[in-house]
Design a protein around this motif. Sequence first.
Motif, PDB file in Angstrom:
ATOM      1  N   PHE A   4       0.879  -1.462  -0.157  1.00 50.65           N
ATOM      2  CA  PHE A   4       0.389   0.093   0.559  1.00 50.65           C
ATOM      3  C   PHE A   4       0.781   1.372   0.128  1.00 50.65           C
ATOM      4  O   PHE A   4       0.344   2.887  -0.123  1.00 50.65           O
ATOM      5  N   SER A   5       2.122   1.192   0.285  1.00 47.78           N
ATOM      6  CA  SER A   5       2.950   2.909   0.313  1.00 47.78           C
ATOM      7  C   SER A   5       4.199   2.122  -0.246  1.00 47.78           C
ATOM      8  O   SER A   5       4.613   0.454   0.220  1.00 47.78           O
ATOM      9  N   ALA A  34      -4.632  11.384 -11.324  1.00 52.07           N
ATOM     10  CA  ALA A  34      -4.168  11.708 -10.087  1.00 52.07           C
ATOM     11  C   ALA A  34      -4.124  10.779  -9.522  1.00 52.07           C
ATOM     12  O   ALA A  34      -5.000   9.997  -9.331  1.00 52.07           O
ATOM     13  N   PHE A  35      -3.170  10.372  -8.867  1.00 53.53           N
ATOM     14  CA  PHE A  35      -3.412   9.193  -7.124  1.00 53.53           C
ATOM     15  C   PHE A  35      -2.503  10.070  -6.350  1.00 53.53           C
ATOM     16  O   PHE A  35      -1.308  10.231  -6.287  1.00 53.53           O
ATOM     17  N   HIS A  36      -2.783   9.576  -5.181  1.00 53.79           N
ATOM     18  CA  HIS A  36      -2.320   9.585  -3.958  1.00 53.79           C
ATOM     19  C   HIS A  36      -1.060   8.896  -3.262  1.00 53.79           C
ATOM     20  O   HIS A  36      -2.395   7.488  -3.396  1.00 53.79           O
ATOM     21  N   VAL A  37       0.172   8.907  -3.348  1.00 50.08           N
ATOM     22  CA  VAL A  37       0.297   7.635  -2.743  1.00 50.08           C
ATOM     23  C   VAL A  37       1.488   8.256  -1.694  1.00 50.08           C
ATOM     24  O   VAL A  37       1.807   9.992  -1.641  1.00 50.08           O
ATOM     25  N   VAL A  62       0.392   0.726 -14.030  1.00 49.38           N
ATOM     26  CA  VAL A  62      -0.936   1.446 -14.068  1.00 49.38           C
ATOM     27  C   VAL A  62      -0.036   2.712 -14.747  1.00 49.38           C
ATOM     28  O   VAL A  62      -1.797   2.720 -15.696  1.00 49.38           O
TER      29      VAL A  62
END
Lengths: 69, 476
Positions: A4-5, A34-37, A62
Amino acid sequence: MSQFSFVEATDWQCAACNQPLEATKVQVTYLKSAFHVELMTCPKCGFTLIPEDLAVGKMLEVEQLLEDK
Amino acid sequence: MTPVCLETKQTVFNRAIELLSSTSSVCPVCMQRVAAIREQQGNTVYQVKRCPEHGTFRTVIWRGSIPFSSWLRPKKPSAPLQAFTEVHQGCPYDCGLCPDHGQHTCTALIEITNRCNLRCPVCFADAGAEQPSNEPSLSHIGFLYDQVMAGSGPSNIQLSGGEPTMREDLAEIIRLGRDKGFHFIQLNSNGLKLAADPCYAQKLKDAGLASVFLQFDGLKAATHIALRGRDLHRIKEQAIINCGKAGLGVVLVPTLVPGVNPQEIGAIIEYGARFAPTVRGVHFQPISYFGRFPEPPADRDRLTLPEVIELIELQSEGRISRDNFAPPACEHALCSFHGNFIVQEDGQLMPLGSGPTCCSTGEPQAIPALEGRQKSVNFTARQWSLPALPMANAQGCGCNGTDKPQDDLDRFLARARTHTFSLSAMAFQDVWNLDLERLRGCCIHIVSPAGKLIPFCAYNLTSNQGEPLYRGVERA
């Protein structure tokens, strides 16, 4: 490997600022999506480390999905 | 002061004709090669050509508010790996492919039967015979596969007909193709047999089939009756369900006929998305006119690519936009459009990275044809197959069997692994609008009984008297 990160203890430091990297939520954009990581980032200049396994793993996957035929 | 144009009937009729570009075509009567131009009047582009013997022909090729001049994706031509014919008379008379052809095979169609269990008023292949005639044997089909490999290398294969499920040995034919090194084999089918026997789809899947190109003209009984002679809606749905259970992807393929089903475009897309992930996308095919037509089909009987895009936009009430569509990487720009989406939990389509890019200025750079072809081969094989991955659940968390939290990439990947959805259309050419520039860029090739690779539109081309250029005629 974390699913997950990409927050992890790392020896990398920001060469320009000589700062240890910190876990930071960043926005990754590719082809209008856009993706938040969470990634390890220099707290001073914002330079972000993208580990190889992320670049050639999830991120590549992706990108391929987003890419045009 | 800005000039003001008052649009009256008079001004429409008097609208100037602008010459856009030149190309070549054939005379619809004698099929001799003739020079052709593309000319624009208002928002309509015509192909105009003149045969010294049979007169002038003017056919609509582009109509609507999407500018013709914006629809570009040039390629640097790339010759076949192995040309099976030489250049004697020039395009379109030497297909096989000849060394002057500009694009490799993306999809090779192998016609394995001329039998069919439907009698459609609309049929590319002019199929429908009860008894097989010159049906290729399994070993001959092996030869045809070998020809594709020699001429174009690993390509996608579409088994076509007639109705390929009429062959008792279809599973063996699929298995043979896989053994020959073709990774993506698709079945072009009306779905009757797939619907009738739930075990049949599994049998084909076990043999190595990836995907079904399902003839699917609409949801209304009247549409089915007009195009196929009977209401097939329930049969189509059962075929989709059976394919899904077997792990076969399905692409819905509507033939669009003005006056019959263009008003169903939005409903077909919604229906397909409802059956995602089994349904992998919708591939529209506006009707083209093969066979005997003493009088040229009227322009109102044609539907051009920009009109299909406009209808998608209109019937989705703007949720799908023209900006979500782009010209193809593989075939000539004027032959198709496509857009890629994800079906969200609410059934809506979210666009992926298709459409014009933000930073393009001026004329786009030509890409190498081979590069575009490889992209297309890979994309099609991936998108039109049903992935064998666990389905994303209703929350789209893509749970992977652990309780670890997910980031955006995980959530996106989980949904995208199963629920990507493509919308595309291909405009086939007939004798009235054949454009030899487009033909030379063609990547959809029919494998003739003699093992030649012939562009789809050349193979199906007939004069206005219905005389074929290639089908049933083995040219030297």
